[in-house]
Design a protein around this motif. Structure first.
Motif, PDB file in Angstrom:
ATOM      1  N   VAL A 174      -8.368  69.474  12.293  1.00 17.30           N
ATOM      2  CA  VAL A 174      -7.238  68.968  13.078  1.00 17.30           C
ATOM      3  C   VAL A 174      -7.762  68.306  14.351  1.00 17.30           C
ATOM      4  CG1 VAL A 174      -5.126  69.602  14.304  1.00 17.30           C
ATOM      5  CG2 VAL A 174      -5.742  70.787  12.185  1.00 17.30           C
ATOM      6  N   THR A 175      -7.276  67.110  14.633  1.00 24.02           N
ATOM      7  CA  THR A 175      -7.566  66.436  15.887  1.00 24.02           C
ATOM      8  C   THR A 175      -6.515  66.864  16.891  1.00 24.02           C
ATOM      9  OG1 THR A 175      -8.554  64.557  14.762  1.00 24.02           O
ATOM     10  CG2 THR A 175      -7.788  64.193  17.019  1.00 24.02           C
ATOM     11  N   VAL A 176      -6.957  67.308  18.069  1.00 25.58           N
ATOM     12  CA  VAL A 176      -6.046  67.841  19.080  1.00 25.58           C
ATOM     13  C   VAL A 176      -6.196  67.055  20.373  1.00 25.58           C
ATOM     14  CG1 VAL A 176      -5.368  69.889  20.365  1.00 25.58           C
ATOM     15  CG2 VAL A 176      -6.338  70.139  18.079  1.00 25.58           C
ATOM     16  N   LEU A 177      -5.057  66.742  20.977  1.00 24.52           N
ATOM     17  CA  LEU A 177      -5.043  66.026  22.242  1.00 24.52           C
ATOM     18  C   LEU A 177      -4.105  66.732  23.203  1.00 24.52           C
ATOM     19  CD1 LEU A 177      -5.573  63.373  23.955  1.00 24.52           C
ATOM     20  CD2 LEU A 177      -3.431  62.583  22.959  1.00 24.52           C
ATOM     21  N   ALA A 227      -1.245  67.214  17.663  1.00 24.25           N
ATOM     22  CA  ALA A 227      -2.204  67.651  16.643  1.00 24.25           C
ATOM     23  C   ALA A 227      -1.944  66.833  15.386  1.00 24.25           C
ATOM     24  CB  ALA A 227      -2.039  69.136  16.357  1.00 24.25           C
ATOM     25  N   SER A 228      -3.013  66.292  14.815  1.00 22.56           N
ATOM     26  CA  SER A 228      -2.872  65.485  13.604  1.00 22.56           C
ATOM     27  C   SER A 228      -4.119  65.645  12.754  1.00 22.56           C
ATOM     28  CB  SER A 228      -2.660  64.010  13.969  1.00 22.56           C
ATOM     29  OG  SER A 228      -3.804  63.517  14.658  1.00 22.56           O
ATOM     30  N   GLY A 229      -4.047  65.099  11.545  1.00 18.06           N
ATOM     31  CA  GLY A 229      -5.192  65.171  10.644  1.00 18.06           C
ATOM     32  C   GLY A 229      -4.985  66.219   9.573  1.00 18.06           C
ATOM     33  N   ASN A 230      -6.063  66.571   8.914  1.00 24.29           N
ATOM     34  CA  ASN A 230      -6.023  67.588   7.871  1.00 24.29           C
ATOM     35  C   ASN A 230      -5.555  68.899   8.485  1.00 24.29           C
ATOM     36  OD1 ASN A 230      -6.516  68.545   5.282  1.00 24.29           O
ATOM     37  ND2 ASN A 230      -8.555  69.248   5.839  1.00 24.29           N
ATOM     38  N   PRO A 231      -4.666  69.659   7.945  1.00 21.75           N
ATOM     39  CA  PRO A 231      -4.095  69.593   6.597  1.00 21.75           C
ATOM     40  C   PRO A 231      -2.773  68.850   6.521  1.00 21.75           C
ATOM     41  CG  PRO A 231      -3.492  71.664   7.570  1.00 21.75           C
ATOM     42  CD  PRO A 231      -4.305  70.903   8.601  1.00 21.75           C
ATOM     43  N   PHE A 232      -2.462  68.032   7.491  1.00 21.58           N
ATOM     44  CA  PHE A 232      -1.199  67.303   7.496  1.00 21.58           C
ATOM     45  C   PHE A 232      -1.292  66.074   6.598  1.00 21.58           C
ATOM     46  CE2 PHE A 232      -1.889  68.811  11.954  1.00 21.58           C
ATOM     47  CZ  PHE A 232      -1.071  69.920  11.860  1.00 21.58           C
ATOM     48  N   ARG A 233      -0.130  65.628   6.133  1.00 25.59           N
ATOM     49  CA  ARG A 233      -0.105  64.323   5.462  1.00 25.59           C
ATOM     50  C   ARG A 233      -0.463  63.282   6.513  1.00 25.59           C
ATOM     51  NH1 ARG A 233       5.090  66.148   4.407  1.00 25.59           N
ATOM     52  NH2 ARG A 233       5.856  64.359   5.578  1.00 25.59           N
ATOM     53  N   GLU A 234      -0.841  62.127   6.079  1.00 20.40           N
ATOM     54  CA  GLU A 234      -1.275  61.082   7.009  1.00 20.40           C
ATOM     55  C   GLU A 234      -0.226  60.742   8.059  1.00 20.40           C
ATOM     56  OE1 GLU A 234      -2.832  57.597   5.175  1.00 20.40           O
ATOM     57  OE2 GLU A 234      -3.926  58.764   3.695  1.00 20.40           O
ATOM     58  N   ASP A 235       1.052  60.808   7.691  1.00 22.19           N
ATOM     59  CA  ASP A 235       2.100  60.380   8.604  1.00 22.19           C
ATOM     60  C   ASP A 235       2.708  61.535   9.404  1.00 22.19           C
ATOM     61  OD1 ASP A 235       3.245  61.555   6.384  1.00 22.19           O
ATOM     62  OD2 ASP A 235       4.975  60.221   6.349  1.00 22.19           O
ATOM     63  N   LEU A 236       2.167  62.723   9.274  1.00 18.98           N
ATOM     64  CA  LEU A 236       2.747  63.879   9.937  1.00 18.98           C
ATOM     65  C   LEU A 236       1.865  64.337  11.084  1.00 18.98           C
ATOM     66  CD1 LEU A 236       5.042  65.986   9.837  1.00 18.98           C
ATOM     67  CD2 LEU A 236       3.541  67.378   8.425  1.00 18.98           C
ATOM     68  N   LEU A 237       2.508  64.687  12.180  1.00 15.37           N
ATOM     69  CA  LEU A 237       1.777  65.270  13.291  1.00 15.37           C
ATOM     70  C   LEU A 237       2.668  66.292  13.966  1.00 15.37           C
ATOM     71  CD1 LEU A 237       2.973  63.909  16.122  1.00 15.37           C
ATOM     72  CD2 LEU A 237       1.606  62.009  15.354  1.00 15.37           C
ATOM     73  N   VAL A 238       2.051  67.145  14.748  1.00 13.86           N
ATOM     74  CA  VAL A 238       2.769  68.130  15.547  1.00 13.86           C
ATOM     75  C   VAL A 238       2.609  67.692  16.988  1.00 13.86           C
ATOM     76  CG1 VAL A 238       2.847  70.537  16.258  1.00 13.86           C
ATOM     77  CG2 VAL A 238       2.406  69.972  13.865  1.00 13.86           C
ATOM     78  N   ASP A 255       3.308  77.225  23.219  1.00 15.81           N
ATOM     79  CA  ASP A 255       4.414  78.040  22.710  1.00 15.81           C
ATOM     80  C   ASP A 255       5.249  77.275  21.688  1.00 15.81           C
ATOM     81  OD1 ASP A 255       3.640  80.171  24.300  1.00 15.81           O
ATOM     82  OD2 ASP A 255       5.189  79.828  25.822  1.00 15.81           O
ATOM     83  N   ALA A 256       5.401  75.975  21.891  1.00 11.00           N
ATOM     84  CA  ALA A 256       6.191  75.161  20.980  1.00 11.00           C
ATOM     85  C   ALA A 256       5.423  74.780  19.711  1.00 11.00           C
ATOM     86  CB  ALA A 256       6.655  73.897  21.695  1.00 11.00           C
ATOM     87  N   CYS A 257       4.127  74.500  19.851  1.00 10.52           N
ATOM     88  CA  CYS A 257       3.373  73.922  18.728  1.00 10.52           C
ATOM     89  C   CYS A 257       2.594  74.922  17.885  1.00 10.52           C
ATOM     90  CB  CYS A 257       2.429  72.845  19.250  1.00 10.52           C
ATOM     91  SG  CYS A 257       3.326  71.394  19.822  1.00 10.52           S
ATOM     92  N   LEU A 258       2.065  75.964  18.491  1.00  2.19           N
ATOM     93  CA  LEU A 258       1.225  76.878  17.710  1.00  2.19           C
ATOM     94  C   LEU A 258       1.960  77.536  16.552  1.00  2.19           C
ATOM     95  CD1 LEU A 258      -1.189  78.483  20.319  1.00  2.19           C
ATOM     96  CD2 LEU A 258      -1.439  76.389  18.952  1.00  2.19           C
ATOM     97  N   PRO A 259       3.211  77.970  16.709  1.00  2.00           N
ATOM     98  CA  PRO A 259       3.910  78.520  15.542  1.00  2.00           C
ATOM     99  C   PRO A 259       4.046  77.500  14.404  1.00  2.00           C
ATOM    100  CG  PRO A 259       5.051  79.154  17.546  1.00  2.00           C
ATOM    101  CD  PRO A 259       4.002  78.143  17.935  1.00  2.00           C
ATOM    102  N   ARG A 260       4.282  76.246  14.746  1.00  2.00           N
ATOM    103  CA  ARG A 260       4.393  75.200  13.724  1.00  2.00           C
ATOM    104  C   ARG A 260       3.059  75.003  13.014  1.00  2.00           C
ATOM    105  NH1 ARG A 260       6.678  70.331  16.808  1.00  2.00           N
ATOM    106  NH2 ARG A 260       6.531  69.316  14.789  1.00  2.00           N
ATOM    107  N   LEU A 261       1.968  75.047  13.771  1.00  2.25           N
ATOM    108  CA  LEU A 261       0.648  74.891  13.158  1.00  2.25           C
ATOM    109  C   LEU A 261       0.317  76.067  12.249  1.00  2.25           C
ATOM    110  CD1 LEU A 261      -1.205  73.478  16.273  1.00  2.25           C
ATOM    111  CD2 LEU A 261      -0.613  72.232  14.181  1.00  2.25           C
TER     112      LEU A 261
END
Length: 75
Positions: A15-18, A37-48, A60-66
């Motif tokens: 996962v690429t994280v910024l 956060a984007s990249g594997n294991p997401f589809r190409e068009d999906l990011l968090v 708090d918002a993103c880690l549960p989704r990841l």
């Protein structure tokens, strides 16, 4: 929470994280922090992504989704 450790753990899983602090939004008092956060294991068009008032609020918002994608994230 150790943000560097979280980012390293995600990167090790493909996962690429910024994290970004926006000076203009900080000056205006409007959610200056961005987490993406984007990249594997997401589809190409999906990011968090979220914009928030703090680094902690971003996590708090993103880690549960990841975690829903099966990623292992240290506490």
């Amino acid at each position: 929470m150790d943000v560097v450790r979280v980012m390293e753990a995600l990167a090790e899983q493909g996962v690429t994280v910024l994290f970004k602090a926006d000076a203009e939004r900080m000056r205006d008092g409007v959610k200056p922090w961005t987490f993406v956060a984007s990249g594997n294991p997401f589809r190409e068009d999906l990011l968090v992504r979220t914009d928030a008032v703090s680094v902690e609020a971003c996590l708090d918002a993103c880690l549960p989704r990841l975690r829903e994608f099966g990623l292992v994230i240290p506490e």
